[in-house]
Scaffold this motif. Structure first.
Motif, PDB file in Angstrom:
ATOM      1  N   ASN A 110       0.824  -1.205   0.000  1.00 29.85           N
ATOM      2  CA  ASN A 110       0.000   0.000   0.000  1.00 29.85           C
ATOM      3  C   ASN A 110       0.860   1.258   0.000  1.00 29.85           C
ATOM      4  O   ASN A 110       2.043   1.223   0.362  1.00 29.85           O
ATOM      5  N   ILE A 111       0.227   2.372  -0.350  1.00 32.42           N
ATOM      6  CA  ILE A 111       0.853   3.685  -0.251  1.00 32.42           C
ATOM      7  C   ILE A 111      -0.037   4.575   0.608  1.00 32.42           C
ATOM      8  O   ILE A 111      -1.249   4.669   0.378  1.00 32.42           O
ATOM      9  N   HIS A 112       0.568   5.221   1.619  1.00 40.00           N
ATOM     10  CA  HIS A 112      -0.128   6.166   2.490  1.00 40.00           C
ATOM     11  C   HIS A 112       0.574   7.514   2.363  1.00 40.00           C
ATOM     12  O   HIS A 112       1.785   7.602   2.573  1.00 40.00           O
ATOM     13  N   VAL A 113      -0.164   8.554   2.046  1.00 38.05           N
ATOM     14  CA  VAL A 113       0.408   9.899   1.956  1.00 38.05           C
ATOM     15  C   VAL A 113      -0.389  10.802   2.885  1.00 38.05           C
ATOM     16  O   VAL A 113      -1.563  11.106   2.630  1.00 38.05           O
ATOM     17  N   TYR A 114       0.247  11.224   3.985  1.00 36.97           N
ATOM     18  CA  TYR A 114      -0.397  12.100   4.952  1.00 36.97           C
ATOM     19  C   TYR A 114      -0.107  13.547   4.573  1.00 36.97           C
ATOM     20  O   TYR A 114       0.584  14.282   5.280  1.00 36.97           O
ATOM     21  N   GLY A 115      -0.672  13.942   3.436  1.00 36.01           N
ATOM     22  CA  GLY A 115      -0.479  15.259   2.856  1.00 36.01           C
ATOM     23  C   GLY A 115      -0.986  15.217   1.433  1.00 36.01           C
ATOM     24  O   GLY A 115      -1.523  14.202   0.969  1.00 36.01           O
ATOM     25  N   PRO A 116      -0.822  16.289   0.678  1.00 36.03           N
ATOM     26  CA  PRO A 116      -1.259  16.292  -0.714  1.00 36.03           C
ATOM     27  C   PRO A 116      -0.439  15.308  -1.565  1.00 36.03           C
ATOM     28  O   PRO A 116       0.786  15.266  -1.456  1.00 36.03           O
ATOM     29  N   LEU A 117      -1.121  14.564  -2.406  1.00 37.51           N
ATOM     30  CA  LEU A 117      -0.471  13.669  -3.356  1.00 37.51           C
ATOM     31  C   LEU A 117      -0.588  14.300  -4.732  1.00 37.51           C
ATOM     32  O   LEU A 117      -1.635  14.251  -5.373  1.00 37.51           O
ATOM     33  N   ARG A 118       0.507  14.909  -5.204  1.00 34.93           N
ATOM     34  CA  ARG A 118       0.477  15.628  -6.481  1.00 34.93           C
ATOM     35  C   ARG A 118       1.296  14.940  -7.569  1.00 34.93           C
ATOM     36  O   ARG A 118       1.194  15.303  -8.726  1.00 34.93           O
ATOM     37  N   GLY A 119       2.119  13.998  -7.206  1.00 28.43           N
ATOM     38  CA  GLY A 119       2.946  13.320  -8.206  1.00 28.43           C
ATOM     39  C   GLY A 119       2.287  12.048  -8.702  1.00 28.43           C
ATOM     40  O   GLY A 119       1.060  11.960  -8.841  1.00 28.43           O
ATOM     41  N   ARG A 120       3.104  11.030  -8.952  1.00 31.21           N
ATOM     42  CA  ARG A 120       2.619   9.745  -9.443  1.00 31.21           C
ATOM     43  C   ARG A 120       2.788   8.701  -8.343  1.00 31.21           C
ATOM     44  O   ARG A 120       3.857   8.581  -7.745  1.00 31.21           O
ATOM     45  N   ALA A 121       1.737   7.950  -8.092  1.00 31.15           N
ATOM     46  CA  ALA A 121       1.756   6.928  -7.044  1.00 31.15           C
ATOM     47  C   ALA A 121       1.412   5.580  -7.667  1.00 31.15           C
ATOM     48  O   ALA A 121       0.370   5.435  -8.304  1.00 31.15           O
ATOM     49  N   LEU A 122       2.303   4.582  -7.469  1.00 28.34           N
ATOM     50  CA  LEU A 122       2.103   3.254  -8.030  1.00 28.34           C
ATOM     51  C   LEU A 122       2.206   2.226  -6.911  1.00 28.34           C
ATOM     52  O   LEU A 122       3.289   1.998  -6.370  1.00 28.34           O
ATOM     53  N   ALA A 123       1.093   1.631  -6.544  1.00 31.91           N
ATOM     54  CA  ALA A 123       1.041   0.621  -5.498  1.00 31.91           C
ATOM     55  C   ALA A 123       0.896  -0.756  -6.145  1.00 31.91           C
ATOM     56  O   ALA A 123       0.424  -0.888  -7.266  1.00 31.91           O
ATOM     57  N   GLY A 124       1.310  -1.782  -5.406  1.00 28.95           N
ATOM     58  CA  GLY A 124       1.207  -3.139  -5.932  1.00 28.95           C
ATOM     59  C   GLY A 124       1.962  -3.337  -7.226  1.00 28.95           C
ATOM     60  O   GLY A 124       1.488  -4.007  -8.146  1.00 28.95           O
TER      61      GLY A 124
END
Length: 264
Positions: free
Chosen positions: A196-210
């Motif tokens: 999993n990915i957890h971001v405790y703030g703004p997520l503005r980039g690219r997020a790739l989980a799994g």
């Protein structure tokens, strides 16, 4: 010749090092050159900068036609025409492996997560699993990350906890576990995790989980402003994310092999 240069030339000129680099998978159900080229163009137009010079692995896990009728060299040429680089195939059948070797392509084993996922023969998509290209050579992730817990002695992979912002151009990867970021992720940054990915703030980039095929992975963020979110190869770009959940606390996960967004 300076002594430092002489010492350098006295040592081996190369070495092999193991690394885990997420690659994008192109899943093929059947092959029609005209449809193939048209679909590639349509996908690339959605996010041109994302796909430019992207290395690809061709998945034949669900390929239904006769492998003898598949021209891998033609597929590589069609990809190259769109500035995509086909580097290998994912297959187990002897005929498929032989065809890949004849075309000078690497052979990779099918993803465990994809083998366990429900079959859906109605969908043919450009699988975005890492996307992620190879790590940005200017990445400063090593300088900004703070890992809270060392790997435990029982061999279970530890999660990565990062307390500092992830800046544009940086790439951070959590192999084998979750990635937890206690700060903002800037536009142009890339974060990846096997879990999993957890971001405790703004997520503005690219997020790739799994990124290694874990279809149970999820992405959590306090403010959804991402350029791209991907889970086990299924992805949405910013245009798809705009809506009721934009700039709000959100959860992204797979349901019936589709990436959906839920309110936190």
């Amino acid at each position: 010749m300076p002594q430092a240069t002489a010492d350098l030339f006295a040592s081996p000129c190369l070495q092999f090092k193991g690394s885990m680099v997420p690659l994008t998978t192109l899943e093929l159900l059947y092959f029609d050159p005209e449809k193939f080229s048209q679909t590639l163009q349509e996908k690339i137009q959605q996010a041109p900068n994302l796909f430019k010079n992207l290395p690809l692995v061709l998945s034949l896990d669900k390929f239904a036609d006769d492998i003898n009728n598949l021209n891998l060299l033609q597929i590589r040429e069609l990809c190259a025409a769109q500035e995509l680089q086909l580097v290998g195939i994912r297959a187990t059948e002897p005929a498929q492996i032989a065809a890949a070797q004849a075309a000078g392509l690497a052979v990779l084993q099918p993803s465990r997560g994809r083998q366990e996922a429900p079959e859906d023969d109605s969908q043919s998509s450009l699988q975005k699993a890492s996307e992620p290209q190879t790590a940005n050579p200017q990445s400063g992730a090593e300088a900004t990350e703070e890992v809270e817990d060392p790997p435990p002695g029982n061999g279970v992979a530890a999660n990565r906890v990062i307390r500092t912002p992830i800046r544009s151009g940086q790439q951070v990867y959590a192999p084998g576990g979750d990635l937890i970021i206690m700060a903002p992720v800037s536009a142009g940054a890339e974060i990846l995790a096997d879990g999993n990915i957890h971001v405790y703030g703004p997520l503005r980039g690219r997020a790739l989980a799994g990124v290694r095929g874990n279809t149970e992975a999820m992405v959590f963020c306090q403010s959804l402003e991402a350029e791209l979110v991907s889970i086990a190869g299924q992805y949405k770009i910013s245009e798809d994310l705009l809506g009721n959940h934009w700039k709000k606390p959100s959860l992204l996960k797979l349901e019936d092999d589709r990436l959906v967004i839920r309110e936190l």
